[in-house]
Design an enzyme around this catalytic site. Structure first.
Site, PDB file in Angstrom:
ATOM      1  N   TYR A  53       3.214  -9.102  16.162  1.00  0.00           N
ATOM      2  CA  TYR A  53       3.437  -8.046  15.158  1.00  0.00           C
ATOM      3  C   TYR A  53       3.963  -6.777  15.827  1.00  0.00           C
ATOM      4  O   TYR A  53       4.973  -6.208  15.404  1.00  0.00           O
ATOM      5  CB  TYR A  53       2.131  -7.758  14.406  1.00  0.00           C
ATOM      6  CG  TYR A  53       2.195  -6.529  13.528  1.00  0.00           C
ATOM      7  CD1 TYR A  53       2.846  -6.546  12.305  1.00  0.00           C
ATOM      8  CD2 TYR A  53       1.587  -5.334  13.934  1.00  0.00           C
ATOM      9  CE1 TYR A  53       2.902  -5.404  11.502  1.00  0.00           C
ATOM     10  CE2 TYR A  53       1.636  -4.193  13.135  1.00  0.00           C
ATOM     11  CZ  TYR A  53       2.295  -4.233  11.921  1.00  0.00           C
ATOM     12  OH  TYR A  53       2.351  -3.101  11.131  1.00  0.00           O
ATOM     13  N   GLN A  77       0.832  -1.212   0.000  1.00  0.00           N
ATOM     14  CA  GLN A  77       0.000   0.000   0.000  1.00  0.00           C
ATOM     15  C   GLN A  77       0.867   1.263   0.000  1.00  0.00           C
ATOM     16  O   GLN A  77       0.724   2.143  -0.866  1.00  0.00           O
ATOM     17  CB  GLN A  77      -0.882   0.031   1.250  1.00  0.00           C
ATOM     18  CG  GLN A  77      -1.840  -1.122   1.397  1.00  0.00           C
ATOM     19  CD  GLN A  77      -2.827  -0.847   2.509  1.00  0.00           C
ATOM     20  OE1 GLN A  77      -3.882  -0.262   2.274  1.00  0.00           O
ATOM     21  NE2 GLN A  77      -2.499  -1.241   3.719  1.00  0.00           N
ATOM     22  N   THR A  79       2.912  -7.583   7.537  1.00  0.00           N
ATOM     23  CA  THR A  79       1.772  -6.827   8.077  1.00  0.00           C
ATOM     24  C   THR A  79       0.570  -7.709   8.415  1.00  0.00           C
ATOM     25  O   THR A  79      -0.475  -7.189   8.814  1.00  0.00           O
ATOM     26  CB  THR A  79       1.320  -5.729   7.083  1.00  0.00           C
ATOM     27  OG1 THR A  79       1.020  -6.350   5.838  1.00  0.00           O
ATOM     28  CG2 THR A  79       2.389  -4.673   6.893  1.00  0.00           C
ATOM     29  N   ASP A 106       1.135   1.916  15.288  1.00  0.00           N
ATOM     30  CA  ASP A 106       0.440   2.189  16.558  1.00  0.00           C
ATOM     31  C   ASP A 106       0.381   0.938  17.441  1.00  0.00           C
ATOM     32  O   ASP A 106       0.162   1.032  18.637  1.00  0.00           O
ATOM     33  CB  ASP A 106      -0.989   2.676  16.275  1.00  0.00           C
ATOM     34  CG  ASP A 106      -1.764   1.724  15.368  1.00  0.00           C
ATOM     35  OD1 ASP A 106      -1.216   1.324  14.331  1.00  0.00           O
ATOM     36  OD2 ASP A 106      -2.908   1.361  15.698  1.00  0.00           O
TER      37      ASP A 106
END
Ligand code: NAP
Length: 282
Positions: A124, A11, A61, A101
């Site tokens: 992650y 992305q 991801t 985040d």
């Protein structure tokens, strides 16, 4: 300036590939050119291409899959950034990297600051934090842009999933107690270009649009803007169990970046409208 861009099919990487082009020649290997899990191949590639700016948009991801596939997530999110930082230190190159985040523990309602204590809840998040710390400890000239809830007109993401589900569902139950700011990949690329061009002081910066919402609020706005009648019912995270735990509070204070670059980040709603239009016009 010779730019090495990693993750061009993702992305953020896709948007970077076009947005960074006025800054200098870009070498952007895909997975078929360079497998980033292969440490030796990465070493040789760096030695051959000798970039003086590395922009690393490659990552593992798949948040839930990382709980099982720990070693792949570890290599992509922690080992690779460390290796790139070592190259940058030894070759006086700059490293631009993206953080998440999910490095924060998610308690409370106060927006996190760059100085806030971390406390990842998932593999992650742990591996992303290890990558950040390896870069920070390397002595490399680095920019770490920590962002949240990334989506775009391409690849798989929440916005596209909602639009697909809206084709067949009249209502959906969506988590309403995780709060953050959805961030389009295009905005990340634009701010990255500004940061590179203005030689932003090395360090960690939060990057997200202003405002906040939940996944349910995000879905409602997607349906409204796309003219879908699908109803988004709010549910708590406890009603939607996933292998990896997500932070409830993903609010991030972006004042450090806005001040340093002398910019005003746009609100998440206006960014969604732009991204949705781009997707629907394709
Ligand atoms: N997505 C989010 O919600 C989110 C939120 C906060 C922060 N971030 C961070 O933002 C950055 C960009 O995320 P994104 O959403 O743009 O990621 P993405 O769409 O999942 O793209 C990841 C990129 O990494 C590449 N890649 C993965 N493993 C590889 C390997 N072994 N060899 C070569 N290439 C490999 C992928 O290539 P292929 O296309 O070949 O798989 C793809 O180009 C990451 O650092 C991420 O942690 C993302």
């Amino acid at each position: 300036m010779h730019i090495l861009l990693l993750g061009k099919t993702g992305q953020v990487g896709f948007e970077l590939n076009r947005t960074l082009s006025p800054l200098g020649p870009i070498t952007a290997p895909g997975r078929e050119d360079l497998d980033l899990t292969n440490e030796r191949a990465v070493k040789n590639y760096l030695a051959e291409t000798q970039p003086n700016l590395i922009v690393n948009a490659a990552a593992w991801t798949a948040v839930d899959a990382a709980e099982e596939q720990h070693s792949e997530a570890q290599r992509l999110n922690a080992g690779l950034p460390e290796q790139l930082a070592q190259y940058a230190t030894a070759n006086n190159a700059r490293l631009v990297h993206y953080s998440s985040d999910y490095v924060y523990p998610g308690n409370g309602t106060t927006p996190w600051q760059e100085t806030s204590a971390t406390g990842p809840l998932s593999v992650y998040g742990q591996t992303k934090l290890q990558g950040d710390e390896a870069i920070q400890q390397s002595g490399a000239d680095n920019l770490i842009l920590r962002t949240s809830w990334v989506y775009s007109a391409r690849c798989n993401n929440f916005m596209k999933t909602m639009l697909r589900l809206a084709e067949s569902k009249t209502e959906l139950n969506i988590v309403a107690d995780q709060i953050g700011a959805p961030t389009p990949a295009r905005l990340i690329a634009q701010v990255t270009a500004l940061a590179i061009h203005s030689k932003l002081k090395a360090g960690l910066y939060h990057l997200a649009p202003t405002g906040e919402t939940s996944w349910q609020g995000f879905a409602k706005e997607i349906f409204r803007l796309a003219g879908k009648n699908t109803k988004a019912n709010p549910i708590p995270t406890s009603d939607y169990p996933t292998p990896a735990q997500r932070p409830l509070n993903s609010r991030m204070d972006t004042i450090k970046l806005e001040t340093a670059l002398n910019i005003q980040l746009p609100n998440w709603q206006s960014q969604l409208a732009l991204t949705l239009n781009e997707y629907l016009e394709k």
